[in-house]
Design a protein around this motif. Structure first.
Motif, short mmCIF file in Angstrom:
data_model
loop_
_atom_site.label_atom_id
_atom_site.label_comp_id
_atom_site.label_asym_id
_atom_site.label_seq_id
_atom_site.Cartn_x
_atom_site.Cartn_y
_atom_site.Cartn_z
N PRO A 23 64.01 -13.69 -73.53
CA PRO A 23 64.53 -15.00 -73.12
C PRO A 23 63.98 -15.50 -71.80
N LEU A 24 63.57 -14.60 -70.91
CA LEU A 24 63.14 -14.98 -69.57
C LEU A 24 61.76 -14.43 -69.27
N LEU A 25 61.04 -15.09 -68.36
CA LEU A 25 59.72 -14.62 -67.93
C LEU A 25 59.93 -13.70 -66.73
N ALA A 26 59.84 -12.41 -66.95
CA ALA A 26 60.19 -11.44 -65.91
C ALA A 26 59.20 -11.44 -64.76
N GLY A 27 57.90 -11.42 -65.08
CA GLY A 27 56.90 -11.37 -64.02
C GLY A 27 57.12 -10.21 -63.07
N TRP A 28 57.06 -10.52 -61.77
CA TRP A 28 57.23 -9.49 -60.73
C TRP A 28 58.66 -9.46 -60.20
N THR A 29 59.63 -9.79 -61.02
CA THR A 29 61.04 -9.71 -60.61
C THR A 29 61.33 -8.30 -60.10
N PRO A 30 61.80 -8.14 -58.86
CA PRO A 30 62.02 -6.80 -58.32
C PRO A 30 63.25 -6.13 -58.93
N GLY A 31 63.20 -4.80 -59.01
CA GLY A 31 64.34 -4.02 -59.46
C GLY A 31 64.66 -4.12 -60.94
N LEU A 32 63.74 -4.64 -61.73
CA LEU A 32 63.99 -4.81 -63.17
C LEU A 32 63.52 -3.57 -63.91
N GLY A 33 64.47 -2.75 -64.34
CA GLY A 33 64.14 -1.54 -65.08
C GLY A 33 64.39 -1.69 -66.56
N PHE A 93 46.99 -3.20 -62.55
CA PHE A 93 47.60 -3.20 -63.88
C PHE A 93 48.97 -3.86 -63.86
N GLY A 94 49.36 -4.44 -62.72
CA GLY A 94 50.63 -5.13 -62.62
C GLY A 94 50.63 -6.42 -63.43
N GLU A 95 51.83 -6.94 -63.65
CA GLU A 95 52.00 -8.16 -64.43
C GLU A 95 51.26 -9.33 -63.79
N VAL A 96 50.96 -10.33 -64.60
CA VAL A 96 50.41 -11.57 -64.07
C VAL A 96 51.39 -12.15 -63.05
N HIS A 97 50.88 -12.67 -61.95
CA HIS A 97 51.74 -13.33 -60.96
C HIS A 97 52.02 -14.75 -61.47
N CYS A 107 50.16 2.45 -68.32
CA CYS A 107 51.34 1.69 -68.70
C CYS A 107 51.29 0.34 -68.00
N SER A 108 51.30 -0.73 -68.78
CA SER A 108 51.13 -2.06 -68.21
C SER A 108 51.99 -3.08 -68.97
N HIS A 109 51.57 -4.33 -68.96
CA HIS A 109 52.36 -5.46 -69.44
C HIS A 109 51.63 -6.20 -70.56
#
Length: 240
Positions: free
Chosen positions: A17-27, A83-87, A156-158
């Motif tokens: 439902p949401l675009l997580a991106g670099w949202t901190p603390g999202l496990g 390898f982090g998510e797209v900003h 492990c990536s996005h």
């Protein structure tokens, strides 16, 4: 012929439902943790020279599950921001239904090579692909130098990053990458040779891993070329 296992992280509360991106603390949520355990159990027999992860929590937790279940000890998880998510900039955290009404949405869907996400930290899709593919090439060289040219490693990536890496491996323009899928906790495998990469599997969420195991001592491994072919040769007639 270095083999790359591309693993997408498991589900989170924001996935879908949401675009997580670099949202901190999202496990990972409960579903994601179960997915990570199942994937880790599948990969346990495959010798891994290294496990690399995006620094975001959901990827690190998925990579940790892979390491815990693994039969061959892995010293540590290597973090690589490339390898982090797209900003996604100002799009981060917003509902996808809302974003679909933005003019940029159509660009992202049909012409992603021209897309740059809004905001000070917004990234161009082309830049995200470039950093991810550069990371793959660096890790291919490092793993081959340290563990031999036939070594296998996991990243492990996005979703968008994995799709961008696959598009590059297939020789596709970035504008075609939306035709590729990478589901949560899916496995995508690419073998890199001197001549070309081979896409071994894509968006696999339940297949066996026998073809990813090293051949018994003294036996030649199956290559992209089949009988009589070099490691970078493609099979003619489909192969065996």
């Amino acid at each position: 012929m270095t083999t790359l296992l591309l693993v997408r992280h498991g589900l989170t509360a924001m996935t879908g439902p949401l675009l997580a991106g670099w949202t901190p603390g999202l496990g990972l949520d409960d579903r994601g943790r179960a997915q990570a355990r199942d994937l880790a159990a599948r990969l346990a027999p495959v010798p891994l020279a290294a496990v690399v992860s995006s620094p975001l929590d959901r990827c690190v937790q998925t990579a940790e599950a892979v390491v815990r279940a693994h039969g061959t000890p892995v010293e540590k998880i290597e973090l690589d921001e490339r390898f982090g998510e797209v900003h996604y900039g100002d799009w981060t955290g917003r509902p996808l239904k809302e974003l679909a009404e933005e003019p940029l949405w159509k660009v992202v869907q049909a012409h992603p090579s021209a897309a740059r996400f809004p905001g000070e930290d917004g990234e161009a899709m082309a830049d995200a692909q470039h950093r991810a593919v550069s990371a793959v090439r660096d890790w291919n060289a490092r793993v081959a130098a340290e563990h031999g040219p036939d070594a296998t490693y996991a990243v492990c990536s996005h979703g968008d990053i994995i799709k961008a890496i696959v598009a590059d491996a297939m020789g596709l323009h970035l504008d075609q990458f939306q035709r590729i899928q990478a589901a949560p906790a899916s496995l995508t495998v690419i073998r890199y040779t001197e001549l070309r990469p081979f896409l071994v599997r894509l968006n696999d969420t339940g297949g066996g891993v026998e073809d990813l195991l090293p051949p018994p001592p003294g036996e030649a491994g199956e290559t992209g070329g089949g009988a009589g072919g070099g490691d970078g040769d493609a099979a003619v007639g489909g192969g065996a």
